[in-house]
Scaffold this motif. Structure first.
Motif, PDB file in Angstrom:
ATOM      1  N   THR A  14       0.566  -1.364  -0.630  1.00  0.00           N
ATOM      2  CA  THR A  14       0.031  -0.120  -0.168  1.00  0.00           C
ATOM      3  C   THR A  14       0.704   1.287   0.160  1.00  0.00           C
ATOM      4  N   PHE A  15       2.312   1.370  -0.068  1.00  0.00           N
ATOM      5  CA  PHE A  15       3.424   2.597  -0.224  1.00  0.00           C
ATOM      6  C   PHE A  15       1.991   3.396  -1.465  1.00  0.00           C
ATOM      7  N   ALA A  16       2.099   4.505  -1.370  1.00  0.00           N
ATOM      8  CA  ALA A  16       1.402   5.600  -2.759  1.00  0.00           C
ATOM      9  C   ALA A  16       0.397   5.073  -2.354  1.00  0.00           C
ATOM     10  N   ARG A  17      -0.675   4.108  -2.106  1.00  0.00           N
ATOM     11  CA  ARG A  17      -1.909   4.043  -2.192  1.00  0.00           C
ATOM     12  C   ARG A  17      -2.675   4.919  -1.149  1.00  0.00           C
ATOM     13  N   LYS A  18      -2.761   6.235  -1.289  1.00  0.00           N
ATOM     14  CA  LYS A  18      -3.199   7.372  -0.571  1.00  0.00           C
ATOM     15  C   LYS A  18      -4.381   7.722  -0.957  1.00  0.00           C
ATOM     16  N   ILE A 100       9.687  -4.163  12.315  1.00  0.00           N
ATOM     17  CA  ILE A 100      10.206  -2.626  12.772  1.00  0.00           C
ATOM     18  C   ILE A 100      10.664  -2.510  11.181  1.00  0.00           C
ATOM     19  N   HIS A 101      10.240  -1.520  10.738  1.00  0.00           N
ATOM     20  CA  HIS A 101      10.705  -1.402   8.964  1.00  0.00           C
ATOM     21  C   HIS A 101      11.997  -1.106   9.055  1.00  0.00           C
ATOM     22  N   TRP A 102      12.404  -1.023   9.536  1.00  0.00           N
ATOM     23  CA  TRP A 102      14.032  -0.685   9.593  1.00  0.00           C
ATOM     24  C   TRP A 102      14.942  -0.268  10.708  1.00  0.00           C
ATOM     25  N   ASN A 155      10.842 -11.913   7.990  1.00  0.00           N
ATOM     26  CA  ASN A 155      11.964 -10.505   7.094  1.00  0.00           C
ATOM     27  C   ASN A 155      10.808 -10.115   6.330  1.00  0.00           C
ATOM     28  N   GLN A 156      10.904  -8.658   5.717  1.00  0.00           N
ATOM     29  CA  GLN A 156      10.497  -8.141   4.313  1.00  0.00           C
ATOM     30  C   GLN A 156      11.804  -7.472   4.202  1.00  0.00           C
ATOM     31  N   PHE A 157      11.941  -8.298   3.208  1.00  0.00           N
ATOM     32  CA  PHE A 157      13.099  -6.998   2.542  1.00  0.00           C
ATOM     33  C   PHE A 157      12.994  -7.572   1.358  1.00  0.00           C
ATOM     34  N   ALA A 186       9.314  -5.639  -9.337  1.00  0.00           N
ATOM     35  CA  ALA A 186      11.285  -4.934  -9.345  1.00  0.00           C
ATOM     36  C   ALA A 186      10.037  -3.928 -10.130  1.00  0.00           C
ATOM     37  N   ARG A 187       9.208  -3.730 -10.039  1.00  0.00           N
ATOM     38  CA  ARG A 187       8.695  -2.231 -10.225  1.00  0.00           C
ATOM     39  C   ARG A 187       8.253  -2.268 -11.421  1.00  0.00           C
ATOM     40  N   GLY A 188       8.239  -3.197 -12.256  1.00  0.00           N
ATOM     41  CA  GLY A 188       7.512  -3.290 -13.910  1.00  0.00           C
ATOM     42  C   GLY A 188       8.970  -2.975 -14.902  1.00  0.00           C
ATOM     43  N   ALA A 222       4.351 -11.972  -0.920  1.00  0.00           N
ATOM     44  CA  ALA A 222       4.957 -11.257  -1.804  1.00  0.00           C
ATOM     45  C   ALA A 222       4.120  -9.983  -2.010  1.00  0.00           C
ATOM     46  N   ILE A 223       4.216  -9.209  -2.499  1.00  0.00           N
ATOM     47  CA  ILE A 223       3.438  -8.142  -1.795  1.00  0.00           C
ATOM     48  C   ILE A 223       3.480  -6.731  -3.075  1.00  0.00           C
ATOM     49  N   PRO A 224       2.928  -7.406  -3.591  1.00  0.00           N
ATOM     50  CA  PRO A 224       3.228  -5.999  -5.167  1.00  0.00           C
ATOM     51  C   PRO A 224       1.873  -5.314  -5.610  1.00  0.00           C
ATOM     52  N   THR A 225       2.479  -4.031  -5.616  1.00  0.00           N
ATOM     53  CA  THR A 225       1.275  -3.158  -5.704  1.00  0.00           C
ATOM     54  C   THR A 225       0.756  -2.636  -6.680  1.00  0.00           C
ATOM     55  N   SER A 226      -0.203  -2.023  -7.034  1.00  0.00           N
ATOM     56  CA  SER A 226      -0.371  -1.176  -8.379  1.00  0.00           C
ATOM     57  C   SER A 226      -1.972  -0.189  -8.034  1.00  0.00           C
ATOM     58  N   SER A 227      -1.722   1.245  -8.664  1.00  0.00           N
ATOM     59  CA  SER A 227      -2.790   1.883  -8.983  1.00  0.00           C
ATOM     60  C   SER A 227      -3.680   1.248 -10.388  1.00  0.00           C
ATOM     61  N   ARG A 228      -3.522   0.673 -10.680  1.00  0.00           N
ATOM     62  CA  ARG A 228      -4.041   0.133 -11.522  1.00  0.00           C
ATOM     63  C   ARG A 228      -5.203  -1.258 -11.078  1.00  0.00           C
ATOM     64  N   ALA A 229      -6.150  -1.232 -11.516  1.00  0.00           N
ATOM     65  CA  ALA A 229      -7.371  -2.063 -12.226  1.00  0.00           C
ATOM     66  C   ALA A 229      -7.490  -3.440 -12.286  1.00  0.00           C
ATOM     67  N   ARG A 233      -5.871  -6.738 -10.450  1.00  0.00           N
ATOM     68  CA  ARG A 233      -6.391  -8.537 -10.987  1.00  0.00           C
ATOM     69  C   ARG A 233      -4.765  -9.093 -11.660  1.00  0.00           C
ATOM     70  N   SER A 234      -4.248  -8.518 -12.342  1.00  0.00           N
ATOM     71  CA  SER A 234      -3.522  -9.690 -13.010  1.00  0.00           C
ATOM     72  C   SER A 234      -2.667 -10.309 -12.589  1.00  0.00           C
ATOM     73  N   ASN A 235      -1.941  -9.186 -11.503  1.00  0.00           N
ATOM     74  CA  ASN A 235      -0.538  -9.760 -10.705  1.00  0.00           C
ATOM     75  C   ASN A 235      -1.608 -10.864 -10.251  1.00  0.00           C
ATOM     76  N   VAL A 260      17.965  -1.628  -5.784  1.00  0.00           N
ATOM     77  CA  VAL A 260      16.950  -0.892  -5.874  1.00  0.00           C
ATOM     78  C   VAL A 260      17.167   0.360  -4.338  1.00  0.00           C
ATOM     79  N   ILE A 261      16.393  -0.254  -3.333  1.00  0.00           N
ATOM     80  CA  ILE A 261      15.982   0.524  -2.337  1.00  0.00           C
ATOM     81  C   ILE A 261      17.815   0.442  -1.002  1.00  0.00           C
ATOM     82  N   ASP A 262      17.931   1.421  -1.524  1.00  0.00           N
ATOM     83  CA  ASP A 262      19.616   1.347  -0.271  1.00  0.00           C
ATOM     84  C   ASP A 262      19.872   2.683   0.117  1.00  0.00           C
TER      85      ASP A 262
HETATM   86  N1  LIG Z   1      10.349  -3.135   3.813  1.00  0.00           N
HETATM   87  C1  LIG Z   1      10.692  -1.384   3.068  1.00  0.00           C
HETATM   88  O1  LIG Z   1      10.953  -1.078   3.440  1.00  0.00           O
HETATM   89  C2  LIG Z   1       9.608  -1.585   1.338  1.00  0.00           C
HETATM   90  C3  LIG Z   1      10.671  -0.453   1.217  1.00  0.00           C
HETATM   91  C4  LIG Z   1       9.437  -0.814  -0.367  1.00  0.00           C
HETATM   92  C5  LIG Z   1       8.511  -1.315  -0.653  1.00  0.00           C
HETATM   93  N2  LIG Z   1       7.899  -1.883   0.461  1.00  0.00           N
HETATM   94  C6  LIG Z   1       6.379  -2.513  -0.292  1.00  0.00           C
HETATM   95  O2  LIG Z   1       6.456  -3.169  -0.576  1.00  0.00           O
HETATM   96  C7  LIG Z   1       5.237  -2.716  -1.828  1.00  0.00           C
HETATM   97  C8  LIG Z   1       5.660  -2.630  -2.998  1.00  0.00           C
HETATM   98  O3  LIG Z   1       6.655  -2.242  -3.379  1.00  0.00           O
HETATM   99  P1  LIG Z   1       7.274  -1.726  -4.487  1.00  0.00           P
HETATM  100  O4  LIG Z   1       5.760  -0.647  -4.976  1.00  0.00           O
HETATM  101  O5  LIG Z   1       8.077  -0.633  -4.487  1.00  0.00           O
HETATM  102  O6  LIG Z   1       7.615  -2.295  -5.889  1.00  0.00           O
HETATM  103  P2  LIG Z   1       6.621  -3.456  -6.408  1.00  0.00           P
HETATM  104  O7  LIG Z   1       5.524  -3.382  -5.829  1.00  0.00           O
HETATM  105  O8  LIG Z   1       7.571  -4.224  -7.582  1.00  0.00           O
HETATM  106  O9  LIG Z   1       6.275  -2.348  -7.681  1.00  0.00           O
HETATM  107  C9  LIG Z   1       5.569  -1.598  -7.990  1.00  0.00           C
HETATM  108  C10 LIG Z   1       5.571  -0.097  -9.220  1.00  0.00           C
HETATM  109  O10 LIG Z   1       5.072  -1.839 -10.483  1.00  0.00           O
HETATM  110  C11 LIG Z   1       4.194  -1.027 -11.320  1.00  0.00           C
HETATM  111  N3  LIG Z   1       3.252  -2.307 -12.102  1.00  0.00           N
HETATM  112  C12 LIG Z   1       2.271  -3.068 -11.138  1.00  0.00           C
HETATM  113  N4  LIG Z   1       2.060  -4.032 -11.382  1.00  0.00           N
HETATM  114  C13 LIG Z   1       2.429  -4.043 -12.752  1.00  0.00           C
HETATM  115  C14 LIG Z   1       2.591  -5.090 -14.079  1.00  0.00           C
HETATM  116  N5  LIG Z   1       1.493  -5.920 -14.500  1.00  0.00           N
HETATM  117  N6  LIG Z   1       3.163  -5.000 -15.243  1.00  0.00           N
HETATM  118  C15 LIG Z   1       3.879  -3.806 -15.249  1.00  0.00           C
HETATM  119  N7  LIG Z   1       3.651  -2.373 -14.356  1.00  0.00           N
HETATM  120  C16 LIG Z   1       3.461  -2.816 -12.836  1.00  0.00           C
HETATM  121  C17 LIG Z   1       3.361  -0.215 -10.592  1.00  0.00           C
HETATM  122  O11 LIG Z   1       2.685   0.489 -11.358  1.00  0.00           O
HETATM  123  P3  LIG Z   1       1.208   1.500 -11.343  1.00  0.00           P
HETATM  124  O12 LIG Z   1       0.790   1.626 -10.278  1.00  0.00           O
HETATM  125  O13 LIG Z   1       1.353   2.671 -12.743  1.00  0.00           O
HETATM  126  O14 LIG Z   1       0.884   0.061 -12.330  1.00  0.00           O
HETATM  127  C18 LIG Z   1       3.828   0.247  -9.456  1.00  0.00           C
HETATM  128  O15 LIG Z   1       5.037   1.117  -9.922  1.00  0.00           O
HETATM  129  C19 LIG Z   1       4.636  -1.038  -1.117  1.00  0.00           C
HETATM  130  O16 LIG Z   1       3.858  -0.886  -1.974  1.00  0.00           O
HETATM  131  C20 LIG Z   1       5.335  -1.772   0.311  1.00  0.00           C
HETATM  132  O17 LIG Z   1       3.937  -2.276   0.815  1.00  0.00           O
HETATM  133  C21 LIG Z   1       8.467  -1.937   1.559  1.00  0.00           C
END
Ligand SMILES: NC(=O)c1ccc[n+]([C@@H]2O[C@H](COP(=O)([O-])OP(=O)(O)OC[C@H]3O[C@@H](n4cnc5c(N)ncnc54)[C@H](OP(=O)(O)O)[C@@H]3O)[C@@H](O)[C@H]2O)c1
Length: 270
Positions: A14-18, A100-102, A155-157, A186-188, A222-229, A233-235, A260-262
Motif C-alpha cells: 500500500t505504499f503510495a495508495r493514499k 520493525i521497518h528499518w 523478515n521483509q526485504f 521490480a517495479r515493472g 510477495a506484496i506487489p502494488t499497483s494503482s491500476r485495477a 487483477r492480473s498480478n 533499488v532501495i539502498d
Molecule cells: N519494508 C520496506 O522497506 C519496503 C520498501 C519498499 C516497498 N515496500 C512494500 O512493498 C510494496 C511493493 O513495493 P513497490 O511498490 O516499491 O514495488 P513493486 O510492487 O515491485 O512495483 C510496483 C510498481 O510496478 C508497477 N506495476 C504493478 N503491476 C505491474 C504490472 N503488472 N506490469 C507493469 N508494471 C506494474 C506499478 O505501477 P502502476 O501503479 O502504474 O501500475 C508500481 O509503480 C510496497 O507497496 C510496500 O508495501 C516495503
C-alpha cells in the motif's frame, strides 16, 4: 497459499495508495481475492487500509494486516504508543504482524531497546506476530537472542528475480523466519529480461506473474502494488501459475544483485 504462520503468500502493498484512489485500489484487491494488506506508519496509508477493510464487508479475521514501526518510534517508551495509534488508524484491536521497518539508522537506538518493546507489544496482545524488515543475518541473530522463545515470524526485504538475496533468504527459511519480498515485481521492468520474457510467453502470462509465481514456489510471501485495477487483477493470477523446476532454475540464473532501495543509512547488506 499460506505458510506456517498463516500469512497469505499474496499480499497487496500500500505504499503510495493514499486517499480515495488508494482505498479504491485496495477494494479492487480485496474483491479480487487478496487477503493480506501491507502498510506502515511511514506510508500514511493505515487509515485507508482500515477503511478499505470496513467497506469490503469482509470479516476482520479474513484479512491479514501488517504494519511497520517507523524509525522515529523506536526509542524507549515510543513504540507501544505509536502502535496503539496504528491500531486506531486501522480501526482494529490487533495487528496480525508488526515489523520493525528499518534497523535504527546508525544504531542511534540500540537494537535491544526496540526489540524489547516489540516483545512487550506482543505480550500486550497488540499484535499476533512480530517481525522485522531490512534486517541482516547478524541483526536477526541478535534480535532472536533477545527474544528467547518468542519467534521472529517474518523478515521483509527487497527480493525479486534481479535481486534474489539468496544468502539472507536461505538463512531465514532455515531458521523458520518467513520471507516477504518487497519490490517483488521490480517495479515493472522484468519484461526486459529475456529469460523471463520467454517463460512468460510460453505460459501466456506477464513477466510480473512469472516473478510472483517464482517467489511463491520458493515459499516466499510477495506484496506487489499497483494503482491500476487491471494490473491488480492480473498480478493476482500469479497465484494460479505453476512453473516447472527447469523454469525456476532458469530464473535463478538471472539474479544480478540489482538493489533499488539502498539508503546511505541502511545496514551493510549480506
Ligand atoms: N519494508 C520496506 O522497506 C519496503 C520498501 C519498499 C516497498 N515496500 C512494500 O512493498 C510494496 C511493493 O513495493 P513497490 O511498490 O516499491 O514495488 P513493486 O510492487 O515491485 O512495483 C510496483 C510498481 O510496478 C508497477 N506495476 C504493478 N503491476 C505491474 C504490472 N503488472 N506490469 C507493469 N508494471 C506494474 C506499478 O505501477 P502502476 O501503479 O502504474 O501500475 C508500481 O509503480 C510496497 O507497496 C510496500 O508495501 C516495503
Amino acid at each position: 497459499m499460506k505458510n506456517q504462520y498463516d500469512i497469505p503468500q499474496m499480499g497487496f502493498g500500500t505504499f503510495a495508495r493514499k486517499g480515495g484512489d488508494g482505498i479504491e485500489a485496495m477494494l479492487v484487491a480485496l474483491e479480487t481475492g487478496y487477503r493480506h494488506l501491507d502498510t506502515a506508519q511511514d506510508y500514511g496509508t493505515e487509515t485507508e487500509v482500515g477503511q478499505a477493510v470496513q467497506r469490503s464487508g469482509l470479516n476482520r479475521d479474513d484479512v491479514f494486516i501488517t504494519t511497520k514501526i517507523a524509525t522515529g518510534n523506536l526509542g524507549a517508551g515510543a513504540l507501544i504508543s505509536s502502535l496503539r495509534q496504528s491500531l486506531d488508524n486501522l480501526q482494529v484491536d490487533q495487528l496480525d504482524l508488526t515489523l520493525i521497518h528499518w534497523p535504527s539508522p546508525n544504531n542511534a537506538v540500540p537494537l535491544a531497546v526496540y526489540i524489547e518493546q516489540l516483545a512487550e507489544a506482543h505480550e500486550l496482545g497488540l499484535t499476533r506476530l512480530i517481525g522485522v524488515s531490512n534486517f541482516t543475518i547478524a541483526m536477526l541473530e541478535e534480535a532472536q537472542a533477545i527474544l528467547g522463545d518468542l519467534k521472529i515470524a517474518n523478515n521483509q526485504f527487497e527480493l525479486n528475480p534481479l535481486l534474489q538475496n539468496k544468502k539472507l533468504a536461505n538463512y531465514c527459511i532455515k531458521m523458520g523466519i518467513s520471507v516477504t519480498c518487497y519490490l517483488p515485481i521490480a517495479r515493472g521492468i522484468l519484461g526486459g529480461v529475456p529469460e523471463i520474457a520467454q517463460i512468460a510467453a510460453r505460459h501466456g502470462a506477464t513477466p510480473e506473474q512469472v516473478a510472483l509465481a517464482f517467489e511463491f514456489a520458493k515459499g516466499y510471501i510477495a506484496i506487489p502494488t499497483s494503482s491500476r485495477a487491471d494490473r491488480i487483477r492480473s498480478n493476482y493470477l500469479a497465484t494460479k501459475l505453476v512453473l516447472s523446476a527447469a523454469e525456476i532454475a532458469t530464473i535463478e540464473t538471472v539474479d544480478r544483485g540489482q538493489r533499488v532501495i539502498d539508503p546511505a543509512w541502511g545496514p551493510d547488506w549480506d
